[in-house]
Design a protein around this motif. Structure first.
Motif, PDB file in Angstrom:
ATOM      1  N   THR A 148      33.408  30.753  34.387  1.00 54.92           N
ATOM      2  CA  THR A 148      33.498  29.749  35.449  1.00 54.92           C
ATOM      3  C   THR A 148      34.171  28.481  34.936  1.00 54.92           C
ATOM      4  OG1 THR A 148      31.209  29.154  34.889  1.00 54.92           O
ATOM      5  CG2 THR A 148      31.551  30.557  36.815  1.00 54.92           C
ATOM      6  N   ARG A 149      33.821  28.073  33.718  1.00 56.56           N
ATOM      7  CA  ARG A 149      34.469  26.895  33.144  1.00 56.56           C
ATOM      8  C   ARG A 149      35.958  27.166  32.917  1.00 56.56           C
ATOM      9  NH1 ARG A 149      34.705  24.528  27.038  1.00 56.56           N
ATOM     10  NH2 ARG A 149      36.027  22.756  27.572  1.00 56.56           N
ATOM     11  N   ALA A 150      36.282  28.341  32.351  1.00 59.95           N
ATOM     12  CA  ALA A 150      37.683  28.655  32.062  1.00 59.95           C
ATOM     13  C   ALA A 150      38.523  28.644  33.334  1.00 59.95           C
ATOM     14  CB  ALA A 150      37.774  30.014  31.368  1.00 59.95           C
ATOM     15  N   ALA A 151      37.980  29.202  34.424  1.00 62.36           N
ATOM     16  CA  ALA A 151      38.725  29.270  35.681  1.00 62.36           C
ATOM     17  C   ALA A 151      38.919  27.878  36.287  1.00 62.36           C
ATOM     18  CB  ALA A 151      38.001  30.178  36.674  1.00 62.36           C
ATOM     19  N   LEU A 152      37.860  27.059  36.275  1.00 63.19           N
ATOM     20  CA  LEU A 152      37.977  25.716  36.848  1.00 63.19           C
ATOM     21  C   LEU A 152      38.873  24.830  35.992  1.00 63.19           C
ATOM     22  CD1 LEU A 152      37.221  23.643  38.960  1.00 63.19           C
ATOM     23  CD2 LEU A 152      35.056  23.234  37.764  1.00 63.19           C
ATOM     24  N   GLU A 153      38.725  24.926  34.673  1.00 60.06           N
ATOM     25  CA  GLU A 153      39.567  24.117  33.780  1.00 60.06           C
ATOM     26  C   GLU A 153      41.033  24.515  33.908  1.00 60.06           C
ATOM     27  OE1 GLU A 153      38.729  21.847  31.178  1.00 60.06           O
ATOM     28  OE2 GLU A 153      36.541  21.839  31.320  1.00 60.06           O
ATOM     29  N   ARG A 154      41.298  25.796  34.144  1.00 56.88           N
ATOM     30  CA  ARG A 154      42.689  26.232  34.331  1.00 56.88           C
ATOM     31  C   ARG A 154      43.318  25.506  35.520  1.00 56.88           C
ATOM     32  NH1 ARG A 154      44.595  30.870  37.525  1.00 56.88           N
ATOM     33  NH2 ARG A 154      46.752  31.353  36.927  1.00 56.88           N
ATOM     34  N   ALA A 155      42.569  25.415  36.627  1.00 56.57           N
ATOM     35  CA  ALA A 155      43.087  24.727  37.807  1.00 56.57           C
ATOM     36  C   ALA A 155      43.214  23.223  37.566  1.00 56.57           C
ATOM     37  CB  ALA A 155      42.171  25.001  38.999  1.00 56.57           C
ATOM     38  N   MET A 156      42.210  22.630  36.909  1.00 54.69           N
ATOM     39  CA  MET A 156      42.269  21.189  36.643  1.00 54.69           C
ATOM     40  C   MET A 156      43.410  20.861  35.685  1.00 54.69           C
ATOM     41  SD  MET A 156      38.163  20.399  36.398  1.00 54.69           S
ATOM     42  CE  MET A 156      38.283  18.601  36.462  1.00 54.69           C
ATOM     43  N   ASN A 157      43.648  21.741  34.718  1.00 55.95           N
ATOM     44  CA  ASN A 157      44.750  21.505  33.781  1.00 55.95           C
ATOM     45  C   ASN A 157      46.104  21.622  34.481  1.00 55.95           C
ATOM     46  OD1 ASN A 157      42.984  21.097  31.666  1.00 55.95           O
ATOM     47  ND2 ASN A 157      43.093  23.209  30.939  1.00 55.95           N
ATOM     48  N   ALA A 158      46.188  22.523  35.466  1.00 58.07           N
ATOM     49  CA  ALA A 158      47.437  22.652  36.223  1.00 58.07           C
ATOM     50  C   ALA A 158      47.769  21.349  36.954  1.00 58.07           C
ATOM     51  CB  ALA A 158      47.329  23.801  37.225  1.00 58.07           C
ATOM     52  N   ALA A 208      51.630  26.504  41.416  1.00 55.72           N
ATOM     53  CA  ALA A 208      51.315  27.015  40.081  1.00 55.72           C
ATOM     54  C   ALA A 208      50.753  28.436  40.120  1.00 55.72           C
ATOM     55  CB  ALA A 208      50.313  26.084  39.397  1.00 55.72           C
ATOM     56  N   GLY A 209      50.714  29.029  41.321  1.00 51.58           N
ATOM     57  CA  GLY A 209      50.209  30.389  41.464  1.00 51.58           C
ATOM     58  C   GLY A 209      48.703  30.477  41.500  1.00 51.58           C
ATOM     59  N   ILE A 210      48.029  29.366  41.784  1.00 52.75           N
ATOM     60  CA  ILE A 210      46.569  29.328  41.834  1.00 52.75           C
ATOM     61  C   ILE A 210      46.117  29.245  43.283  1.00 52.75           C
ATOM     62  CG2 ILE A 210      44.501  28.049  41.163  1.00 52.75           C
ATOM     63  CD1 ILE A 210      46.026  27.105  38.692  1.00 52.75           C
ATOM     64  N   GLN A 211      45.403  30.260  43.723  1.00 50.37           N
ATOM     65  CA  GLN A 211      44.949  30.351  45.108  1.00 50.37           C
ATOM     66  C   GLN A 211      43.787  29.394  45.352  1.00 50.37           C
ATOM     67  OE1 GLN A 211      43.348  34.205  45.981  1.00 50.37           O
ATOM     68  NE2 GLN A 211      42.925  33.758  48.128  1.00 50.37           N
ATOM     69  N   VAL A 212      43.649  28.907  46.574  1.00 48.34           N
ATOM     70  CA  VAL A 212      42.451  28.174  46.976  1.00 48.34           C
ATOM     71  C   VAL A 212      41.875  28.825  48.223  1.00 48.34           C
ATOM     72  CG1 VAL A 212      43.272  25.983  46.016  1.00 48.34           C
ATOM     73  CG2 VAL A 212      43.665  26.498  48.427  1.00 48.34           C
ATOM     74  N   VAL A 213      40.559  28.705  48.388  1.00 47.81           N
ATOM     75  CA  VAL A 213      39.876  29.189  49.585  1.00 47.81           C
ATOM     76  C   VAL A 213      38.982  28.067  50.101  1.00 47.81           C
ATOM     77  CG1 VAL A 213      39.925  31.631  48.955  1.00 47.81           C
ATOM     78  CG2 VAL A 213      38.030  30.196  48.174  1.00 47.81           C
ATOM     79  N   ARG A 214      38.596  28.178  51.351  1.00 51.74           N
ATOM     80  CA  ARG A 214      37.731  27.171  51.968  1.00 51.74           C
ATOM     81  C   ARG A 214      36.374  27.799  52.261  1.00 51.74           C
ATOM     82  NH1 ARG A 214      40.787  22.676  53.441  1.00 51.74           N
ATOM     83  NH2 ARG A 214      43.039  23.012  53.101  1.00 51.74           N
ATOM     84  N   ILE A 215      35.340  27.245  51.638  1.00 55.29           N
ATOM     85  CA  ILE A 215      33.990  27.788  51.726  1.00 55.29           C
ATOM     86  C   ILE A 215      33.156  26.930  52.666  1.00 55.29           C
ATOM     87  CG2 ILE A 215      31.971  28.536  50.416  1.00 55.29           C
ATOM     88  CD1 ILE A 215      34.585  29.895  49.586  1.00 55.29           C
ATOM     89  N   SER A 216      32.496  27.564  53.610  1.00 58.83           N
ATOM     90  CA  SER A 216      31.636  26.823  54.527  1.00 58.83           C
ATOM     91  C   SER A 216      30.473  26.173  53.780  1.00 58.83           C
ATOM     92  CB  SER A 216      31.081  27.764  55.603  1.00 58.83           C
ATOM     93  OG  SER A 216      30.062  27.129  56.356  1.00 58.83           O
ATOM     94  N   VAL A 239      36.774  23.116  49.241  1.00 56.08           N
ATOM     95  CA  VAL A 239      38.032  23.738  48.831  1.00 56.08           C
ATOM     96  C   VAL A 239      37.847  24.184  47.382  1.00 56.08           C
ATOM     97  CG1 VAL A 239      40.505  23.431  48.485  1.00 56.08           C
ATOM     98  CG2 VAL A 239      39.346  22.309  50.408  1.00 56.08           C
ATOM     99  N   ALA A 240      37.936  25.486  47.156  1.00 50.42           N
ATOM    100  CA  ALA A 240      37.568  26.041  45.858  1.00 50.42           C
ATOM    101  C   ALA A 240      38.644  26.984  45.330  1.00 50.42           C
ATOM    102  CB  ALA A 240      36.235  26.783  45.973  1.00 50.42           C
ATOM    103  N   VAL A 241      38.592  27.221  44.023  1.00 50.30           N
ATOM    104  CA  VAL A 241      39.534  28.107  43.334  1.00 50.30           C
ATOM    105  C   VAL A 241      38.805  29.411  43.006  1.00 50.30           C
ATOM    106  CG1 VAL A 241      40.967  28.395  41.281  1.00 50.30           C
ATOM    107  CG2 VAL A 241      40.745  26.136  42.339  1.00 50.30           C
ATOM    108  N   PRO A 242      39.235  30.547  43.558  1.00 56.31           N
ATOM    109  CA  PRO A 242      38.531  31.806  43.312  1.00 56.31           C
ATOM    110  C   PRO A 242      39.078  32.557  42.090  1.00 56.31           C
ATOM    111  CG  PRO A 242      40.207  32.156  44.976  1.00 56.31           C
ATOM    112  CD  PRO A 242      40.300  30.699  44.574  1.00 56.31           C
ATOM    113  N   PHE A 243      38.202  33.367  41.477  1.00 56.18           N
ATOM    114  CA  PHE A 243      38.656  34.334  40.485  1.00 56.18           C
ATOM    115  C   PHE A 243      37.748  35.557  40.564  1.00 56.18           C
ATOM    116  CE2 PHE A 243      35.401  31.974  38.303  1.00 56.18           C
ATOM    117  CZ  PHE A 243      34.852  32.800  37.339  1.00 56.18           C
TER     118      PHE A 243
END
Length: 344
Positions: free
Chosen positions: A158-168, A234-242, A256-260
Motif C-alpha cells: 500500500t505504501r509502495a503504490a501510494l508513494e509511486r503516485a505521489m512521486n509521479a 503518467a499511466g496511473i489510473q484513478v478511481v472515485r470511491i463513495s 479520489v484514489a489510486v488502485p492497484f
C-alpha cells in the motif's frame, strides 16, 4: 534473535478443515497443508485471507490452509520465496519491483519457490486523509510538500503504490513510520499531517483505517484536477470511491484514489488441478465469500475479469500458474499472447 516472520507466526489464525466436495473423502496423507502468508492482523489482506481460507477449507478435502500473518505483503513474498510459506500475498507493484530490481526488492535473490500468479482477489484504492480542521490549508496532494505523512507501514505494498503516485506528482513529502494503531493519535498531535485512507474492492476500508477514522476527525484530501490529469499522463489510473465505503464521515462525498491489484498466490508447489479447483470453489461460493468480507465484492461482479485484469496489470513480470491458465481457457477468457508466460 528470533526471525520476525516466525515470531509472528505464533499468533497465527488457523482455519479449520471441514467437509469437501470430492467424490471420496481425502485421507490425512492426501491432505496438503498450505501455510499461507498474508499481511498483519487488522489489515485488509489478513481479513480477506481468513474469509477465503474458510471457504476453501470447507469445500476442499485435499487442502488445509493455515493463515500466517506477517509484518506485510513484502515479508510474505520473501518468506514464500525462501520456502518458509506455501502461499503468499502479492500485488502488481511488488511483481514490477522484483522484475525491475527496484524499490523494496532491489538486490532480491529468488529462493526455492518460484513466484507465480494464481489468484487475483481485489484492488486496493489508495487515498489520503488530513486533520479536518486543516483542510482549508490544502489545494491538492502537492500541498503536502515537506510535511510528515504516514503512507502505510514501510514494508507494505500500500505504501509502495501510494508513494509511486505521489512521486509521479513530485509531492516531496516526509515519510513517517508509525504503528497503525497510533495513526489517529499521531494525526491529532501533529506527528503526521496526513495518512493513507484506503479501501478494498472499492467497497470497504481497511480495519486499521476505520479505527483511525472513528478516533479522530479526518477530511479526505483529493488530488486536484490538474494532478489527476498528470497521474493519467503518467499511466496511473484513478478511481472515485463513495464515502459510504468508509463507514465514517470524511468531509466529502467521494475519495479520489489510486488502485492497484492484489492477489493470494501459490507457486508450483501446488499443482494445477488443485489451483483450478480453488478457483472453481471461489466461483461457486462467491456470494458467501463477499458476505464474509465486502472487500472482495469485485469477485462477485466479475471474478474472471478480475483475473484477466490482474494478469494485464503486471505484463510479463511473473509467470502464470497453469491452474489459473486452464481456468481462464475454459471460460473463453484466455489471451493466446500469454501462452509463453505459463509456468512450467
Amino acid at each position: 534473535m528470533k526471525h520476525p516472520i516466525l515470531t509472528l507466526a505464533a499468533g497465527v489464525a488457523a482455519v479449520g478443515l471441514s467437509g469437501g466436495l470430492m467424490s471420496s473423502p481425502a485421507t490425512a496423507q492426501d491432505t496438503q497443508e498450505i501455510r499461507w502468508a498474508t499481511s498483519s492482523v487488522g489489515s485488509a489482506g489478513h481479513r480477506a485471507l481468513v474469509s477465503l481460507s474458510q471457504i476453501l477449507n470447507s469445500n476442499m478435502d485435499e487442502i488445509s490452509i493455515t493463515v500466517m500473518p506477517t509484518p506485510g505483503a513484502a515479508a510474505s513474498v520473501r518468506g514464500f520465496s525462501a520456502g518458509q510459506f506455501d502461499g503468499y500475498y502479492g500485488a502488481d507493484v511488488a511483481f514490477h519491483e522484483i522484475a525491475g530490481d527496484t524499490g523494496r526488492y532491489e538486490g532480491f535473490e529468488p529462493g526455492e519457490n518460484e513466484l507465480t500468479q494464481s489468484f487475483w482477489a481485489y484492488t486496493l484504492e489508495m487515498g489520503l486523509g488530513v486533520r479536518a480542521e486543516d483542510i482549508g490549508e490544502y489545494e491538492g496532494w502537492r500541498s503536502l510538500s515537506g510535511r510528515p505523512v504516514f503512507t502505510s507501514p514501510a514494508p507494505w505494498d500500500t505504501r509502495a503504490a501510494l508513494e509511486r503516485a505521489m512521486n509521479a506528482l513530485e509531492v516531496g513529502h516526509e515519510y513517517v513510520e508509525l504503528d497503525t494503531g497510533l495513526t489517529a493519535q499521531s494525526l491529532q498531535n501533529g506527528t503526521v499531517d496526513a495518512f493513507s485512507i484506503y479501501t478494498a474492492g472499492e467497497a470497504s476500508a481497511s480495519p486499521w483505517v476505520q479505527e483511525a477514522l472513528m478516533s479522530t476527525d479526518v477530511h479526505v484530501l483529493n488530488p486536484s484536477d490538474e494532478e489527476i490529469q498528470e497521474l493519467a499522463d503518467a499511466g496511473i489510473q484513478v478511481v472515485r470511491i463513495s464515502a459510504d465505503a468508509y463507514d465514517n464521515a470524511i468531509g466529502a462525498d467521494e475519495v479520489v484514489a489510486v488502485p492497484f491489484y492484489y492477489g493470494f498466490h501459490v507457486g508450483m508447489n501446488v499443482d494445477a488441478d488443485t489451483v483450478y479447483r480453488m478457483l472453481e470453489v471461489v466461483e461457486e461460493n462467491v456470494d458467501e465469500l463477499v458476505a464474509a468480507d465486502p472487500g472482495l465484492s469485485q469477485l462477485q461482479d466479475d471474478l474472471v475479469g478480475m483475473q484477466v485484469r490482474g494478469i494485464e496489470s503486471i505484463g510479463d513480470a511473473a509467470p502464470i500458474h497453469p491452474g489459473l491458465a486452464r481456468f481462464l481457457q475454459d471460460r473463453d477468457a484466455w489471451n493466446e499472447d500469454w501462452d509463453d508466460r505459463i509456468a512450467e
